[in-house]
Design a protein around this motif. Structure first.
Motif, PDB file in Angstrom:
ATOM      1  N   VAL A 275       0.851  -1.190   0.000  1.00 23.40           N
ATOM      2  CA  VAL A 275       0.000   0.000   0.000  1.00 23.40           C
ATOM      3  C   VAL A 275       0.891   1.246   0.000  1.00 23.40           C
ATOM      4  CG1 VAL A 275      -1.846   1.251   1.174  1.00 23.40           C
ATOM      5  CG2 VAL A 275      -1.782  -1.260   1.257  1.00 23.40           C
ATOM      6  N   VAL A 276       0.720   2.082  -1.021  1.00 21.65           N
ATOM      7  CA  VAL A 276       1.551   3.277  -1.174  1.00 21.65           C
ATOM      8  C   VAL A 276       0.648   4.508  -1.200  1.00 21.65           C
ATOM      9  CG1 VAL A 276       3.359   4.409  -2.511  1.00 21.65           C
ATOM     10  CG2 VAL A 276       3.173   1.912  -2.564  1.00 21.65           C
ATOM     11  N   MET A 277       0.944   5.465  -0.327  1.00 24.51           N
ATOM     12  CA  MET A 277       0.177   6.712  -0.242  1.00 24.51           C
ATOM     13  C   MET A 277       1.045   7.852  -0.781  1.00 24.51           C
ATOM     14  SD  MET A 277      -1.270   8.410   3.267  1.00 24.51           S
ATOM     15  CE  MET A 277      -1.788  10.109   3.375  1.00 24.51           C
ATOM     16  N   PHE A 278       0.482   8.651  -1.684  1.00 25.30           N
ATOM     17  CA  PHE A 278       1.226   9.734  -2.331  1.00 25.30           C
ATOM     18  C   PHE A 278       0.770  11.086  -1.784  1.00 25.30           C
ATOM     19  CE2 PHE A 278       1.315   6.129  -5.119  1.00 25.30           C
ATOM     20  CZ  PHE A 278       2.616   6.109  -5.606  1.00 25.30           C
ATOM     21  N   VAL A 279       1.753  11.931  -1.416  1.00 27.49           N
ATOM     22  CA  VAL A 279       1.443  13.248  -0.868  1.00 27.49           C
ATOM     23  C   VAL A 279       2.290  14.285  -1.593  1.00 27.49           C
ATOM     24  CG1 VAL A 279       0.868  12.287   1.402  1.00 27.49           C
ATOM     25  CG2 VAL A 279       3.212  13.080   0.951  1.00 27.49           C
ATOM     26  N   GLY A 280       1.880  15.549  -1.448  1.00 22.60           N
ATOM     27  CA  GLY A 280       2.613  16.644  -2.080  1.00 22.60           C
ATOM     28  C   GLY A 280       1.680  17.814  -2.314  1.00 22.60           C
ATOM     29  N   ILE A 281       2.231  18.915  -2.805  1.00 22.32           N
ATOM     30  CA  ILE A 281       1.407  20.094  -3.048  1.00 22.32           C
ATOM     31  C   ILE A 281       0.776  20.013  -4.437  1.00 22.32           C
ATOM     32  CG2 ILE A 281       2.924  21.438  -1.535  1.00 22.32           C
ATOM     33  CD1 ILE A 281       3.899  22.889  -4.082  1.00 22.32           C
ATOM     34  N   ASN A 282      -0.158  20.903  -4.710  1.00 24.69           N
ATOM     35  CA  ASN A 282      -0.813  20.922  -6.025  1.00 24.69           C
ATOM     36  C   ASN A 282       0.171  21.252  -7.140  1.00 24.69           C
ATOM     37  OD1 ASN A 282      -3.527  20.411  -5.201  1.00 24.69           O
ATOM     38  ND2 ASN A 282      -3.668  22.502  -4.409  1.00 24.69           N
ATOM     39  N   GLY A 283      -0.015  20.614  -8.274  1.00 23.31           N
ATOM     40  CA  GLY A 283       0.718  20.986  -9.471  1.00 23.31           C
ATOM     41  C   GLY A 283       2.064  20.326  -9.667  1.00 23.31           C
ATOM     42  N   THR A 284       2.418  19.363  -8.816  1.00 24.07           N
ATOM     43  CA  THR A 284       3.729  18.715  -8.963  1.00 24.07           C
ATOM     44  C   THR A 284       3.692  17.498  -9.885  1.00 24.07           C
ATOM     45  OG1 THR A 284       3.340  17.380  -6.986  1.00 24.07           O
ATOM     46  CG2 THR A 284       4.484  19.487  -6.691  1.00 24.07           C
ATOM     47  N   GLY A 285       2.503  17.098 -10.308  1.00 21.24           N
ATOM     48  CA  GLY A 285       2.397  15.920 -11.174  1.00 21.24           C
ATOM     49  C   GLY A 285       2.132  14.642 -10.410  1.00 21.24           C
ATOM     50  N   LYS A 286       1.494  14.750  -9.250  1.00 25.04           N
ATOM     51  CA  LYS A 286       1.256  13.589  -8.391  1.00 25.04           C
ATOM     52  C   LYS A 286       0.328  12.561  -9.042  1.00 25.04           C
ATOM     53  CE  LYS A 286      -0.484  14.902  -4.587  1.00 25.04           C
ATOM     54  NZ  LYS A 286      -1.902  14.820  -5.005  1.00 25.04           N
ATOM     55  N   THR A 287      -0.797  13.013  -9.562  1.00 23.42           N
ATOM     56  CA  THR A 287      -1.765  12.095 -10.168  1.00 23.42           C
ATOM     57  C   THR A 287      -1.199  11.447 -11.435  1.00 23.42           C
ATOM     58  OG1 THR A 287      -3.564  13.464  -9.308  1.00 23.42           O
ATOM     59  CG2 THR A 287      -4.122  11.876 -11.017  1.00 23.42           C
ATOM     60  N   THR A 288      -0.498  12.218 -12.246  1.00 28.33           N
ATOM     61  CA  THR A 288       0.123  11.666 -13.453  1.00 28.33           C
ATOM     62  C   THR A 288       1.184  10.632 -13.086  1.00 28.33           C
ATOM     63  OG1 THR A 288      -0.219  13.774 -14.580  1.00 28.33           O
ATOM     64  CG2 THR A 288       1.354  12.247 -15.577  1.00 28.33           C
ATOM     65  N   THR A 289       1.931  10.879 -12.013  1.00 25.77           N
ATOM     66  CA  THR A 289       2.941   9.931 -11.558  1.00 25.77           C
ATOM     67  C   THR A 289       2.304   8.617 -11.131  1.00 25.77           C
ATOM     68  OG1 THR A 289       4.431  11.704 -10.849  1.00 25.77           O
ATOM     69  CG2 THR A 289       4.742   9.547  -9.828  1.00 25.77           C
ATOM     70  N   ILE A 290       1.146   8.686 -10.494  1.00 24.82           N
ATOM     71  CA  ILE A 290       0.436   7.460 -10.108  1.00 24.82           C
ATOM     72  C   ILE A 290       0.061   6.654 -11.355  1.00 24.82           C
ATOM     73  CG2 ILE A 290      -1.732   6.598  -9.118  1.00 24.82           C
ATOM     74  CD1 ILE A 290      -1.522   8.887  -7.060  1.00 24.82           C
ATOM     75  N   GLY A 291      -0.389   7.335 -12.403  1.00 23.20           N
ATOM     76  CA  GLY A 291      -0.690   6.654 -13.660  1.00 23.20           C
ATOM     77  C   GLY A 291       0.555   5.992 -14.253  1.00 23.20           C
ATOM     78  N   LYS A 292       1.689   6.686 -14.192  1.00 21.18           N
ATOM     79  CA  LYS A 292       2.946   6.125 -14.708  1.00 21.18           C
ATOM     80  C   LYS A 292       3.360   4.883 -13.922  1.00 21.18           C
ATOM     81  CE  LYS A 292       5.031  10.427 -16.460  1.00 21.18           C
ATOM     82  NZ  LYS A 292       6.184  11.349 -16.338  1.00 21.18           N
ATOM     83  N   LEU A 293       3.244   4.964 -12.589  1.00 24.07           N
ATOM     84  CA  LEU A 293       3.634   3.816 -11.769  1.00 24.07           C
ATOM     85  C   LEU A 293       2.706   2.624 -11.987  1.00 24.07           C
ATOM     86  CD1 LEU A 293       4.594   5.521  -8.383  1.00 24.07           C
ATOM     87  CD2 LEU A 293       6.112   4.268  -9.921  1.00 24.07           C
ATOM     88  N   ALA A 294       1.412   2.892 -12.155  1.00 23.49           N
ATOM     89  CA  ALA A 294       0.477   1.799 -12.450  1.00 23.49           C
ATOM     90  C   ALA A 294       0.870   1.106 -13.748  1.00 23.49           C
ATOM     91  CB  ALA A 294      -0.951   2.345 -12.533  1.00 23.49           C
ATOM     92  N   ASN A 295       1.211   1.878 -14.745  1.00 26.16           N
ATOM     93  CA  ASN A 295       1.653   1.329 -16.033  1.00 26.16           C
ATOM     94  C   ASN A 295       2.976   0.575 -15.892  1.00 26.16           C
ATOM     95  OD1 ASN A 295       1.618   1.344 -19.141  1.00 26.16           O
ATOM     96  ND2 ASN A 295       3.535   2.400 -18.726  1.00 26.16           N
ATOM     97  N   TYR A 296       3.904   1.143 -15.107  1.00 27.43           N
ATOM     98  CA  TYR A 296       5.229   0.550 -14.905  1.00 27.43           C
ATOM     99  C   TYR A 296       5.116  -0.850 -14.300  1.00 27.43           C
ATOM    100  CZ  TYR A 296      10.016   0.194 -13.038  1.00 27.43           C
ATOM    101  OH  TYR A 296      11.285  -0.218 -12.725  1.00 27.43           O
TER     102      TYR A 296
END
Length: 479
Positions: A275-296
């Motif tokens: 289970v991995v939880m992602f945090v950070g401020i708006n606009g850093t590309g957090k949601t897109t990174t989750i998509g990349k990791l899912a694909n990876y």
């Protein structure tokens, strides 16, 4: 990548060389030497090149020599065949010569008539003999020429290859045509020589968005490494400075920690998802990174599930849903405005029930100074019990990304970092600083806009990027 830092490192070497040469000139302790001056970045690739060349020479040259020897042997065999043929015909010739010995004395007139008759017969038979021998001579010549051509071709390939290697060595070493100096009496690097140079290096690192404590650590390490070094040639200055800087940076960027892939395997052996939880401020590309990791990880044979736990930001659920559909993974979502912790909990339960190996929890972007939103993030952590809390930062924001990570680490205790837009980072401040400051490893680097543009972090790769003139070409799909 990191062009700004590369220039500062190279400038440090040049300044120290100028300092020592200028002092040696005043002391009349300098002489020009035959040879070529190495550039700062030539030391990184030279040793590796020499190792590869020595291995190549040992492995390949005997094969070429063996081929040439085989060709020489075939030539000897051809020569032996010719000798056998020559011996056969010469034997017949000797026999005929023996037969010409007279049995009894003849008169002078008879002898003259026989000689004239023999000359006429010889003139008639000569064209036939000439044709026969010329034909065999032509065939032997053609065979010899073909063998010689093959031998010459192999020899040519052999020598031209080594010539090319020698030429590539000269190009790879990136040497300058002149400027090589030696000191009549060896110079010793002292703190006095380094004082202004290291101050300039520290200011340059700070301008490159390197954190203060990181810049200080690099400068102190370089100082300890260089002070007391004895220098005989100007090339020694460049080499020692290169190694001092490289060693200092290597200690900074190599933060020990398990990779996410290793952790997935460990949890899989227990029958549980990671289970991995992602945090950070708006606009850093957090949601897109989750998509990349899912694909990876989907391409690695795992089955991820995404939790849409950002339930307040307008369009957040639609955004993560878009990425989930694109890469082909399951999305767990509730209605807008629902409890984010409940969404994360449901995603974990779904993964356990379906035997999925990875849960990726998207959370709302928030500033590190917003106390209410930080408290909500702590609640998600209590409910979902993530194995990893990962901060997603924008490499282009430099020192700001390091400060943000520090605040999140104080509030929620981070386990790792992912830096986005690393491919566009000319300064390198965040990449150099963030892991060292919070004492947590960088896990991945975002290297572009596509789903495949993500690279698992490798400290050796990062070091090569910082200490090579053009940087190594990165294959994003290899990780």
């Amino acid at each position: 990548m990191f062009e700004s830092l590369k220039k500062k490192f190279s400038r440090t070497s040049d300044k120290l060389e100028e300092e020592l040469i200028e002092e040696a000139q005043e002391e009349n302790n300098l002489e020009e030497e035959s040879g070529k001056k190495f550039s700062f970045f030539s030391f990184g690739g030279k040793d590796k090149k020499e190792e590869n060349d020595s291995e190549s020479d040992v492995a390949e040259i005997p094969q070429e020599v063996e081929s040439i020897q085989e060709t020489d042997t075939s030539d000897d065999e051809t020569s032996d065949d010719k000798d056998e043929k020559s011996g056969f015909w010469s034997f017949g010739k000797k026999s005929s010569d023996n037969k010409e010995e007279p049995q009894e004395e003849e008169s002078a007139e008879e002898i003259q008539e026989e000689e004239e008759s023999a000359e006429e017969i010889q003139e008639e038979e000569e064209p036939k003999k000439s044709h026969f021998w010329s034909r065999n001579k032509e065939e032997d010549t053609e065979e010899s020429e073909e063998a010689d051509e093959k031998t010459e071709e192999k020899k040519s390939r052999f020598w031209s290859r080594n010539k090319d290697n020698d030429s590539s060595e000269e190009n790879d070493e990136d040497e300058e045509p002149s400027g090589m100096f030696s000191f009549i009496t060896a110079k010793t690097i002292s703190e006095k020589h380094l004082e202004d140079i290291l101050w300039e290096l520290e200011m340059g690192l700070l301008e490159g968005d390197v954190a203060m404590e990181v810049a200080s650590a690099v400068v102190d390490s370089v100082k300890d490494d260089l002070v007391g070094r004895k220098i005989k040639r100007s090339n020694d200055i460049t080499e020692y400075t290169y190694n001092a800087l490289r060693n200092a940076v290597a200690e900074i960027i190599d933060i020990p920690g398990k990779s996410m892939t290793e952790m997935i395997e460990a949890k899989k052996a227990q029958g549980e998802p990671l289970v991995v939880m992602f945090v950070g401020i708006n606009g850093t590309g957090k949601t897109t990174t989750i998509g990349k990791l899912a694909n990876y990880y989907l391409k690695k044979g795992y089955t991820p599930v995404i939790a849409a736990a950002d339930t307040f930001r307008a369009g957040a659920i639609e955004q993560v849903n878009y990425h989930a559909d694109k890469v082909g993974v399951k999305l767990i979502k509730h209605q807008k405005g629902s409890d984010p912790a409940a969404v994360a909990f449901d995603a974990v339960e779904h993964a356990k029930a379906q035997g999925k190996e990875l849960v990726l929890i998207d959370t709302a972007g928030r500033m590190q100074t917003n106390t209410n939103l930080m408290d909500e993030m702590k609640k998600i952590k209590r409910v979902a019990k993530p194995d990893l809390v990962v901060f997603v930062g924008d490499a282009l924001t430099g020192n700001d990304a390091t400060q943000q990570a520090s605040k999140f680490n104080e509030a929620i205790d981070l386990d790792g970092v992912i830096l986005t837009k690393a491919d566009a980072d000319s300064k390198g401040g965040a990449s150099l600083s963030i892991g060292y400051v919070i004492k947590k490893p960088i896990l991945f680097l975002g290297m572009g806009q596509g789903y495949d543009d993500i690279k698992e972090y490798d400290a050796d790769w990062m070091l090569n990027q910082l200490f090579s003139e053009s940087g190594e070409e990165v294959n994003i799909n290899e990780a």
